[in-house]
Enzyme design. Structure first.
Site, PDB file in Angstrom:
ATOM      1  N   CYS A 114       0.821  -1.216   0.000  1.00 38.56           N
ATOM      2  CA  CYS A 114       0.000   0.000   0.000  1.00 38.56           C
ATOM      3  C   CYS A 114       0.854   1.265   0.000  1.00 38.56           C
ATOM      4  CB  CYS A 114      -0.928  -0.011   1.201  1.00 38.56           C
ATOM      5  SG  CYS A 114      -1.988  -1.452   1.198  1.00 38.56           S
ATOM      6  N   HIS A 258      -3.838   6.878   1.472  1.00 41.44           N
ATOM      7  CA  HIS A 258      -4.076   5.557   0.875  1.00 41.44           C
ATOM      8  C   HIS A 258      -5.458   5.104   1.319  1.00 41.44           C
ATOM      9  CE1 HIS A 258      -4.171   1.355   0.186  1.00 41.44           C
ATOM     10  NE2 HIS A 258      -3.991   1.040   1.455  1.00 41.44           N
ATOM     11  N   ASN A 288     -10.098  -0.949  -1.652  1.00 37.13           N
ATOM     12  CA  ASN A 288      -8.679  -0.719  -1.372  1.00 37.13           C
ATOM     13  C   ASN A 288      -7.858  -1.359  -2.493  1.00 37.13           C
ATOM     14  OD1 ASN A 288      -6.025  -1.044  -0.473  1.00 37.13           O
ATOM     15  ND2 ASN A 288      -6.612  -1.416   1.653  1.00 37.13           N
TER      16      ASN A 288
HETATM   17  O1  UT7 Z   1      -4.397  -1.337   2.932  1.00 38.27           O
HETATM   18  C1  UT7 Z   1      -3.555  -2.052   3.774  1.00 38.27           C
HETATM   19  C2  UT7 Z   1      -3.906  -1.950   5.139  1.00 38.27           C
HETATM   20  N1  UT7 Z   1      -5.146  -2.602   5.448  1.00 38.27           N
HETATM   21  C3  UT7 Z   1      -5.942  -2.012   6.313  1.00 38.27           C
HETATM   22  O2  UT7 Z   1      -5.663  -0.923   6.727  1.00 38.27           O
HETATM   23  C4  UT7 Z   1      -7.143  -2.774   6.821  1.00 38.27           C
HETATM   24  C5  UT7 Z   1      -7.228  -2.565   8.301  1.00 38.27           C
HETATM   25  N2  UT7 Z   1      -8.279  -3.330   8.972  1.00 38.27           N
HETATM   26  C6  UT7 Z   1      -9.589  -3.129   8.733  1.00 38.27           C
HETATM   27  O3  UT7 Z   1      -9.943  -2.331   7.901  1.00 38.27           O
HETATM   28  C7  UT7 Z   1     -10.596  -3.851   9.594  1.00 38.27           C
HETATM   29  O4  UT7 Z   1      -9.911  -4.545  10.606  1.00 38.27           O
HETATM   30  C8  UT7 Z   1     -11.497  -4.829   8.827  1.00 38.27           C
HETATM   31  C9  UT7 Z   1     -12.460  -4.064   7.953  1.00 38.27           C
HETATM   32  C10 UT7 Z   1     -10.646  -5.782   7.985  1.00 38.27           C
HETATM   33  C11 UT7 Z   1     -12.322  -5.666   9.769  1.00 38.27           C
HETATM   34  O5  UT7 Z   1     -13.111  -4.812  10.562  1.00 38.27           O
HETATM   35  P1  UT7 Z   1     -13.163  -4.981  12.132  1.00 38.27           P
HETATM   36  O6  UT7 Z   1     -14.040  -3.943  12.634  1.00 38.27           O
HETATM   37  O7  UT7 Z   1     -11.747  -5.000  12.622  1.00 38.27           O
HETATM   38  O8  UT7 Z   1     -13.863  -6.389  12.289  1.00 38.27           O
HETATM   39  P2  UT7 Z   1     -13.324  -7.732  12.966  1.00 38.27           P
HETATM   40  O9  UT7 Z   1     -12.333  -8.401  12.066  1.00 38.27           O
HETATM   41  O10 UT7 Z   1     -12.923  -7.441  14.379  1.00 38.27           O
HETATM   42  O11 UT7 Z   1     -14.624  -8.591  12.973  1.00 38.27           O
HETATM   43  C12 UT7 Z   1     -15.785  -8.216  13.755  1.00 38.27           C
HETATM   44  C13 UT7 Z   1     -16.892  -9.190  13.450  1.00 38.27           C
HETATM   45  C14 UT7 Z   1     -16.477 -10.641  13.572  1.00 38.27           C
HETATM   46  O12 UT7 Z   1     -17.572 -11.374  14.075  1.00 38.27           O
HETATM   47  P3  UT7 Z   1     -17.658 -11.787  15.642  1.00 38.27           P
HETATM   48  O13 UT7 Z   1     -16.426 -12.598  15.893  1.00 38.27           O
HETATM   49  O14 UT7 Z   1     -17.662 -10.490  16.385  1.00 38.27           O
HETATM   50  O15 UT7 Z   1     -18.928 -12.538  15.715  1.00 38.27           O
HETATM   51  C15 UT7 Z   1     -16.224 -11.051  12.140  1.00 38.27           C
HETATM   52  O16 UT7 Z   1     -16.413 -12.446  11.939  1.00 38.27           O
HETATM   53  O17 UT7 Z   1     -17.348  -9.022  12.119  1.00 38.27           O
HETATM   54  C16 UT7 Z   1     -17.294 -10.270  11.432  1.00 38.27           C
HETATM   55  N3  UT7 Z   1     -16.972 -10.005  10.034  1.00 38.27           N
HETATM   56  C17 UT7 Z   1     -17.904  -9.799   9.090  1.00 38.27           C
HETATM   57  N4  UT7 Z   1     -19.243  -9.814   9.130  1.00 38.27           N
HETATM   58  C18 UT7 Z   1     -19.909  -9.560   7.982  1.00 38.27           C
HETATM   59  C19 UT7 Z   1     -15.745  -9.882   9.474  1.00 38.27           C
HETATM   60  N5  UT7 Z   1     -15.859  -9.616   8.174  1.00 38.27           N
HETATM   61  C20 UT7 Z   1     -17.183  -9.548   7.914  1.00 38.27           C
HETATM   62  C21 UT7 Z   1     -17.930  -9.310   6.729  1.00 38.27           C
HETATM   63  N6  UT7 Z   1     -19.279  -9.320   6.831  1.00 38.27           N
HETATM   64  N7  UT7 Z   1     -17.351  -9.040   5.562  1.00 38.27           N
END
Ligand code: UT7
Length: 331
Positions: A114, A258, A288
């Site tokens: 990135c 980014h 992204n």
């Molecule tokens: O460009 C390079 C750098 N990359 C980034 O900067 C990305 C940085 N990270 C992020 O943007 C976020 O961490 C994500 C968008 C990837 C994930 O969001 P989050 O708020 O951190 O969610 P999480 O991974 O903590 O997941 C929360 C919940 C989980 O369910 P439980 O365990 O709470 O029941 C996941 O299983 O959301 C669930 N979940 C989803 N639900 C519906 C994860 N992905 C999805 C999805 N749809 N696509």
């Protein structure tokens, strides 16, 4: 010493629009979750019969060259940022060079995810400052969609990453404007927090059934860790750029972060107390696109008249590596 100026910027995204509703049909996700957690409403995924990383880069380059008012043959060197090259080797730089009909000129590939576009811009800037080249093509292009696990298991990453290309023509100038500084950082302790493990060279065979069964060829991201580091590093590296040039936040005319996640951009915007019209985001439409996100955003911002002659533009990025980087540009 010469300075380098971006004299033209262009982009290309695949025609194939994938909405959140489309993703709801192939994995257990919802439009609400994706919009709330990432800000993304749609993204572009490539058409394997039509799009390649290098041909998307070619289209972006032609737009950038047109806008710069130069001929393709004026380009003396290529710096190509991608972590998704067409081949394992050679890099996509030579493929772009061939497509542009520039056989003979140097082509360098940059693999800093990135942050790749800012790393590439920095390398090109150094070549221009030392007088080695006068016109350098800087590209960021990616096809991430073919490395995504599009099942429910991979949903936290596959809803985010997408495909596209952006290009900038960087030219030498005697004027006191252009790229003021670039700031590059990395911390390899976090290499496995966001990576694609296979195919790698340090294995008995480059491809095996285990890799296919274990899906180790898919992009893997520990989203929470990446998020936490991103918000800290974005702020640090923007401050570094401001301090180096004796500027304060209020001097920024446009911040182009980014496009990692709209929540990250909004967090950075709040930290710097920047009004909405001073931060450019288009992640809603494109997701992204890794190294392509900054040049695509810059190109669209320019089209919309949000980048004007004399403006102070700040670019900032964070991603796999971890790597992070910034640049201040007097347009
Ligand atoms: O460009 C390079 C750098 N990359 C980034 O900067 C990305 C940085 N990270 C992020 O943007 C976020 O961490 C994500 C968008 C990837 C994930 O969001 P989050 O708020 O951190 O969610 P999480 O991974 O903590 O997941 C929360 C919940 C989980 O369910 P439980 O365990 O709470 O029941 C996941 O299983 O959301 C669930 N979940 C989803 N639900 C519906 C994860 N992905 C999805 C999805 N749809 N696509």
């Amino acid at each position: 010493m010469k300075k380098s100026r971006i004299t033209g910027i262009g982009h290309y995204v695949p025609e194939n629009v994938v909405t959140n509703a489309d993703l709801e049909k192939i994995m257990d996700t919802t439009n609400d979750w994706i919009v709330e957690r990432t800000g993304i409403e749609a993204r572009r995924w490539f058409n394997p019969d039509k799009d390649t990383v290098s041909n998307m880069a070619t289209r972006a380059t032609k737009m950038a060259a047109d806008r710069a008012g130069i001929e393709i043959k004026d380009i003396e060197f290529i710096v190509f940022a991608t972590i998704t090259p067409d081949y394992f080797f050679p890099g996509s730089g030579v493929l772009l060079q061939r497509e542009l009909g520039l056989q003979g000129i140097g082509a360098l590939d940059i693999r800093n995810a990135c942050s790749g576009f800012i790393y590439a811009l920095s390398v090109a800037d150094q070549f221009i400052k030392t007088g080695m080249y006068k016109t350098v093509l800087v590209v960021g292009a990616e096809i991430q969609s073919s490395a995504l696990d599009k099942s429910t298991e991979g949903r936290s990453s596959s809803v985010i990453f997408a495909d596209g290309a952006g290009a900038a023509i960087l030219q030498a100038t005697d004027e006191d404007r252009g790229v003021l500084s670039t700031h590059l950082h990395a911390d390899g302790d976090y290499a496995e927090e966001l990576y694609v493990h296979d195919p790698g060279s340090s294995r008995k065979t480059r491809l095996s059934k285990d890799m296919l069964d274990g899906k180790t060829f898919n992009l893997t991201m520990n989203g929470n860790t990446v998020f936490k580091h991103a918000v800290v590093r974005f702020s640090e590296v923007i401050n570094e750029a401001l301090q180096e040039n004796g500027h304060v936040t209020e001097d920024i005319d446009l911040l182009i972060p980014h496009q990692a996640n709209l929540r990250i951009s909004n967090f950075v915007q709040r930290q710097f107390k920047l009004p909405d019209d001073k931060v450019f985001n288009n992640i809603m439409h494109y997701g992204n696109t890794t190294a392509a996100s900054i040049p695509i955003a810059m190109s669209e911002a320019w089209e919309k008249g949000k980048i004007k002659e004399g403006d102070l533009i700040c670019l900032a990025a964070f991603g796999s590596g971890f790597t992070w980087a910034s640049s201040l540009i007097r347009w």
